[in-house]
Write a protein that holds these residues in place. Structure first.
Motif: not given
Length: 171
Positions: A80-87, A92-94, A149-154, A161-164
């Motif tokens: 997860i990218f936001e404001e130049g930071g990353a989780e 970590e996000y939780a 958002m980038v997603l993958k089918r499971h 898998h990715h959020i900006h």
């Protein structure tokens, strides 16, 4: 993550502003990604409709304060990218911003002005642009927002898998 609204203001969770942007999709947008129909505000290809529904489900879970449901839609290795930071993971996000994102989502209102999405096999990308307004922690909110958002089918469905996330004050 949090986001500086103005230099003189306290930090406000941008992720929540963006979650409300997607959650408040107009009926035309909802019809668009559910049925693959294009319209002036962008389009989500039919093969990406399930991914767009997963994005909406993520934001709806945040809005409802159902953080457990929101987490099930994130891949364990989500970035997860936001404001130049990353989780760099779901855990970590939780442990950092999930709770404040849910609180912000519950306190604000948003609209989606444009949404697009495509898929190539089991990979999809959904982009949304909108506006979030309201009050949070006694402060007025008015932000133009963007989200990718980038997603993958499971086997169990689409997972993020990715959020900006990005936002700015209106001109």
């Amino acid at each position: 993550m949090t986001h500086n609204l103005e230099p003189a203001m306290s930090r406000i969770p941008l992720a929540l502003a963006l979650s409300m942007t997607v959650l408040s999709a107009t009926p035309a947008l909802a019809q668009d990604h559910a049925h693959g129909h294009g319209h002036a505000a962008g389009s989500v290809a039919a093969e990406a409709a399930g991914a767009a529904m997963a994005v909406d489900a993520f934001h709806a879970a945040l809005k409802a304060g159902d953080t457990a449901a929101a987490l099930t839609l994130l891949a364990p290795e989500v970035m997860i990218f936001e404001e130049g930071g990353a989780e760099r993971s779901r855990d970590e996000y939780a442990s950092h911003h999930l709770g404040s994102d849910a609180a912000f989502a519950a306190a604000s209102e948003a609209t989606v002005a444009r949404r697009s999405g495509r898929a190539d096999g089991d990979i999809a990308w959904i982009t949304s642009e909108g506006r979030t307004t309201g009050q949070f922690n006694g402060r007025a909110i008015d932000r133009l927002t963007t989200e990718t958002m980038v997603l993958k089918r499971h086997p169990e469905g689409w997972r993020i898998h990715h959020i900006h996330w990005s936002s700015r004050a209106p001109s």
